[in-house]
Motif scaffolding. Structure first.
Motif, mmCIF file in Angstrom:
data_model
loop_
_atom_site.group_PDB
_atom_site.id
_atom_site.type_symbol
_atom_site.label_atom_id
_atom_site.label_comp_id
_atom_site.label_asym_id
_atom_site.label_seq_id
_atom_site.Cartn_x
_atom_site.Cartn_y
_atom_site.Cartn_z
ATOM 1 N N UNK A 86 14.644 -9.500 11.300
ATOM 2 C CA UNK A 86 14.112 -9.532 9.939
ATOM 3 C C UNK A 86 14.917 -8.626 9.021
ATOM 4 N N UNK A 87 15.189 -9.109 7.816
ATOM 5 C CA UNK A 87 15.764 -8.256 6.787
ATOM 6 C C UNK A 87 14.673 -7.292 6.345
ATOM 7 N N UNK A 88 15.017 -6.031 6.211
ATOM 8 C CA UNK A 88 14.062 -5.008 5.816
ATOM 9 C C UNK A 88 12.815 -5.064 6.702
ATOM 10 N N UNK A 89 13.063 -5.040 7.995
ATOM 11 C CA UNK A 89 12.010 -5.145 9.000
ATOM 12 C C UNK A 89 10.891 -4.126 8.774
ATOM 13 N N UNK A 90 11.238 -2.903 8.448
ATOM 14 C CA UNK A 90 10.237 -1.845 8.271
ATOM 15 C C UNK A 90 9.240 -2.202 7.176
ATOM 16 N N UNK A 91 9.731 -2.638 6.025
ATOM 17 C CA UNK A 91 8.839 -2.981 4.906
ATOM 18 C C UNK A 91 7.937 -4.156 5.264
ATOM 19 N N UNK A 92 8.478 -5.166 5.916
ATOM 20 C CA UNK A 92 7.683 -6.342 6.284
ATOM 21 C C UNK A 92 6.591 -5.964 7.274
ATOM 22 N N UNK A 93 6.957 -5.204 8.308
ATOM 23 C CA UNK A 93 5.972 -4.816 9.317
ATOM 24 C C UNK A 93 4.900 -3.895 8.725
ATOM 25 N N UNK A 94 5.299 -2.989 7.841
ATOM 26 C CA UNK A 94 4.317 -2.117 7.177
ATOM 27 C C UNK A 94 3.353 -2.937 6.331
ATOM 28 N N UNK A 95 3.858 -3.932 5.619
ATOM 29 C CA UNK A 95 3.002 -4.783 4.798
ATOM 30 C C UNK A 95 1.979 -5.503 5.684
ATOM 31 N N UNK A 96 2.450 -6.113 6.743
ATOM 32 C CA UNK A 96 1.548 -6.870 7.626
ATOM 33 C C UNK A 96 0.503 -5.947 8.241
ATOM 34 N N UNK A 97 0.921 -4.795 8.739
ATOM 35 C CA UNK A 97 -0.030 -3.872 9.379
ATOM 36 C C UNK A 97 -1.038 -3.296 8.383
ATOM 37 N N UNK A 98 -0.629 -3.120 7.122
ATOM 38 C CA UNK A 98 -1.576 -2.577 6.146
ATOM 39 C C UNK A 98 -2.543 -3.642 5.636
ATOM 40 N N UNK A 99 -2.086 -4.876 5.427
ATOM 41 C CA UNK A 99 -2.938 -5.938 4.886
ATOM 42 C C UNK A 99 -3.706 -6.698 5.970
#
Length: 143
Positions: A86-99
């Protein structure tokens, strides 16, 4: 019982010899275009999304799909990837885990459009979450 087994075996053998009627409808230029870009792939399914034809495929290295317009030009590719790609894996995973804190990613697809635009579709229970190539959330689609 023996006759039943013979009957079932005969039905299975006949169905294995029956040509796939869906693939018979696929225009030759579409099949040729697919074979040109994925000569070693096995097509698992053709989808007629008129006027677009989509070939779902597998090969030894990847699982994906390619969509063609009537001219045999690629209009979209879908490629199954893992989260490390994933591009910008950290941001994507943080979004999914928070929402969606109780959800786990079921699958990830990298979608590339004809114009080169890339998005990522992440499957969770009953939904696909769509992110742009920078990792920004775009939309939620019901599955």
């Amino acid at each position: 019982m023996k006759k039943l087994l013979v009957l079932i075996s005969s039905i299975v053998a006949l169905s294995a010899c029956t040509p796939d009627t869906q693939s018979q409808k696929v225009p030759k230029q579409i099949v040729a275009a697919f074979q040109k870009i994925h000569p070693e792939a096995n097509i698992t399914q053709w989808n007629d999304e008129s006027p677009i034809w989509e070939a779902k495929y597998k090969n030894s290295q990847e699982i994906g799909a390619v969509s063609f317009n009537p001219k045999g030009e690629v209009v979209e590719t879908e490629l199954e990837i893992d989260d490390s790609q994933l591009t910008n894996q950290t941001a994507i995973l943080e979004y999914i885990h928070s929402k969606y804190p109780k959800e786990e990613m079921q699958s990830i697809e990298k979608i590339t459009k004809q114009d080169g635009n890339i998005t990522y579709e992440i499957q969770i229970t009953g939904k696909e979450l769509v992110f742009d190539s920078q990792g920004n959330f775009l939309e939620e689609e019901l599955d």
